[in-house]
Design a protein around this motif. Structure first.
Motif, PDB file in Angstrom:
ATOM      1  N   LEU A 161       0.803  -1.216   0.000  1.00  0.00           N
ATOM      2  CA  LEU A 161       0.000   0.000   0.000  1.00  0.00           C
ATOM      3  C   LEU A 161       0.844   1.278   0.000  1.00  0.00           C
ATOM      4  O   LEU A 161       0.536   2.220  -0.731  1.00  0.00           O
ATOM      5  CB  LEU A 161      -0.952   0.001   1.194  1.00  0.00           C
ATOM      6  N   PRO A 162       1.944   1.365   0.787  1.00  0.00           N
ATOM      7  CA  PRO A 162       2.721   2.611   0.784  1.00  0.00           C
ATOM      8  C   PRO A 162       3.307   2.954  -0.584  1.00  0.00           C
ATOM      9  O   PRO A 162       3.543   4.134  -0.875  1.00  0.00           O
ATOM     10  CB  PRO A 162       3.831   2.336   1.808  1.00  0.00           C
ATOM     11  N   GLU A 163       3.557   1.933  -1.403  1.00  0.00           N
ATOM     12  CA  GLU A 163       4.074   2.205  -2.752  1.00  0.00           C
ATOM     13  C   GLU A 163       2.948   2.476  -3.746  1.00  0.00           C
ATOM     14  O   GLU A 163       3.091   3.316  -4.644  1.00  0.00           O
ATOM     15  CB  GLU A 163       4.898   1.011  -3.253  1.00  0.00           C
ATOM     16  N   ILE A 164       1.825   1.777  -3.600  1.00  0.00           N
ATOM     17  CA  ILE A 164       0.763   1.854  -4.600  1.00  0.00           C
ATOM     18  C   ILE A 164      -0.121   3.078  -4.406  1.00  0.00           C
ATOM     19  O   ILE A 164      -0.522   3.726  -5.389  1.00  0.00           O
ATOM     20  CB  ILE A 164      -0.079   0.561  -4.579  1.00  0.00           C
ATOM     21  N   ALA A 165      -0.449   3.448  -3.174  1.00  0.00           N
ATOM     22  CA  ALA A 165      -1.360   4.574  -2.948  1.00  0.00           C
ATOM     23  C   ALA A 165      -0.852   5.875  -3.566  1.00  0.00           C
ATOM     24  O   ALA A 165      -1.639   6.588  -4.211  1.00  0.00           O
ATOM     25  CB  ALA A 165      -1.629   4.742  -1.451  1.00  0.00           C
ATOM     26  N   PRO A 166       0.431   6.235  -3.415  1.00  0.00           N
ATOM     27  CA  PRO A 166       0.884   7.467  -4.070  1.00  0.00           C
ATOM     28  C   PRO A 166       0.806   7.402  -5.594  1.00  0.00           C
ATOM     29  O   PRO A 166       0.544   8.428  -6.246  1.00  0.00           O
ATOM     30  CB  PRO A 166       2.349   7.596  -3.605  1.00  0.00           C
ATOM     31  N   LEU A 167       1.012   6.217  -6.169  1.00  0.00           N
ATOM     32  CA  LEU A 167       0.876   6.080  -7.619  1.00  0.00           C
ATOM     33  C   LEU A 167      -0.559   6.368  -8.057  1.00  0.00           C
ATOM     34  O   LEU A 167      -0.797   7.032  -9.074  1.00  0.00           O
ATOM     35  CB  LEU A 167       1.282   4.677  -8.065  1.00  0.00           C
ATOM     36  N   ILE A 168      -1.520   5.861  -7.281  1.00  0.00           N
ATOM     37  CA  ILE A 168      -2.920   6.093  -7.619  1.00  0.00           C
ATOM     38  C   ILE A 168      -3.271   7.565  -7.450  1.00  0.00           C
ATOM     39  O   ILE A 168      -3.973   8.154  -8.296  1.00  0.00           O
ATOM     40  CB  ILE A 168      -3.831   5.213  -6.753  1.00  0.00           C
ATOM     41  N   ALA A 169      -2.793   8.191  -6.386  1.00  0.00           N
ATOM     42  CA  ALA A 169      -3.081   9.611  -6.171  1.00  0.00           C
ATOM     43  C   ALA A 169      -2.534  10.456  -7.317  1.00  0.00           C
ATOM     44  O   ALA A 169      -3.237  11.335  -7.847  1.00  0.00           O
ATOM     45  CB  ALA A 169      -2.484  10.062  -4.837  1.00  0.00           C
ATOM     46  N   ASP A 170      -1.314  10.199  -7.713  1.00  0.00           N
ATOM     47  CA  ASP A 170      -0.722  10.939  -8.834  1.00  0.00           C
ATOM     48  C   ASP A 170      -1.513  10.697 -10.119  1.00  0.00           C
ATOM     49  O   ASP A 170      -1.769  11.632 -10.896  1.00  0.00           O
ATOM     50  CB  ASP A 170       0.736  10.520  -9.009  1.00  0.00           C
ATOM     51  N   PHE A 171      -1.924   9.443 -10.338  1.00  0.00           N
ATOM     52  CA  PHE A 171      -2.694   9.110 -11.533  1.00  0.00           C
ATOM     53  C   PHE A 171      -4.042   9.826 -11.522  1.00  0.00           C
ATOM     54  O   PHE A 171      -4.487  10.356 -12.549  1.00  0.00           O
ATOM     55  CB  PHE A 171      -2.892   7.595 -11.612  1.00  0.00           C
TER      56      PHE A 171
END
Length: 291
Positions: A275-285
């Motif tokens: 989650l710590p790696e994936i959540a920022p990717l989703i927010a940026d997307f």
């Protein structure tokens, strides 16, 4: 030091065509916040997204329903459990909530539900986040192919399906391919098993298992949809998934060459460990896609 905003969430039911659909919804500070629809997988429910909703919900409107046969949703007696019917209910749910544009997160069963929804309403789809949600034969492991080939009239076919619905079967779906199982909250598979053990739930899952071949048959149509509509896409994938291995993630690039791809050293439920790696990717997307 300023404290980061904490997500406020609501937990509601919505009556949709005789189905009492349970859903979780974040309550962001902005009324015009980008919308993210989360479509869960097997054998889980919207609860699999609790931590992701907490991570994103203060800035985005994040909505996660339970399908019929899953979680807190209640379907009437005689409901037909097929992927077409799950998509029917999800479509009607989105329509009742007035969702006319959203980024769609598809995971596992969420992919066949979500791609059916996208075929019916391409104008609703602002972008795709794909996490171990398969739409290509290259993304099927040998074990997945054997499972999809099961038919009700085959000896022991139903017993094979039901073997996945046991506590050991449910737990293995979380832990297989994970380097450090201590990173996974045991409440995840325990809650899944609680819902699987409710009256009628195993029969619903058996029916869906025997209908899964209908999804593979639609892969060419979904690939054509991707080529035609070229949605912006973020692909985050647990590379050690025993059902949908990494080639399924890379296969999307044939139809969406501009998609952003991230592979993680984990199993099927990638949010449990990364989650710590994936959540920022989703927010940026979300920020880029919504603009």
């Amino acid at each position: 030091m300023a404290f980061p905003p904490i997500t406020r969430s609501a937990h509601r039911f919505l009556d949709v065509d005789g189905v009492r659909v349970f859903y979780r919804e974040s309550l962001p500070e902005r009324d015009d916040a980008p919308v993210l629809l989360l479509l869960h997988g097997f054998p889980s429910g919207s609860h699999q997204f609790r931590r992701l909703i907490d991570a994103l919900g203060a800035r985005y409107r994040v909505i996660a329903p339970d399908y019929p046969g899953f979680g807190h949703t209640r379907a009437p007696d005689g409901f037909t459990y097929s992927f077409d019917r799950l998509a029917d209910v999800t479509e009607a749910f989105a329509d009742r909530l007035g969702l006319r544009r959203f980024v769609m997160y598809v995971f596992d069963f969420g992919a066949p539900v979500g791609f059916r929804l996208a075929e019916r309403h391409p104008e609703w789809i602002a972008g795709l986040v794909v996490q171990n949600g398969n739409a290509y034969e290259a993304g099927l492991s040998d074990g997945a192919r054997d499972f999809i080939a099961l038919r009700p009239d085959q000896p022991d076919a139903e017993a094979t399906v039901r073997s996945l619905l046991t506590p050991d079967g449910t737990r293995s779906q979380y832990e297989t391919g994970v380097a450090d199982p201590s990173a996974i909250d045991p409440d995840s598979w325990t809650l899944d098993q609680h819902f699987l053990d409710l009256p009628g739930r195993r029969e619903a899952q058996v029916a869906l298992a025997f209908d899964y071949h209908s999804n593979v048959e639609r892969y060419p149509a979904w690939q054509a949809w991707l080529r035609k509509h070229t949605p912006q896409a973020l692909i985050t994938w647990g590379a050690n998934d025993p059902f949908f291995p990494a080639p399924g993630a890379r296969a999307y690039l044939a139809d969406l060459p501009d998609a952003e791809l991230h592979l993680f050293d984990t199993g099927h439920f990638a949010l449990e460990t990364h989650l710590p790696e994936i959540a920022p990717l989703i927010a940026d997307f979300l920020d880029r896609t919504w603009r």
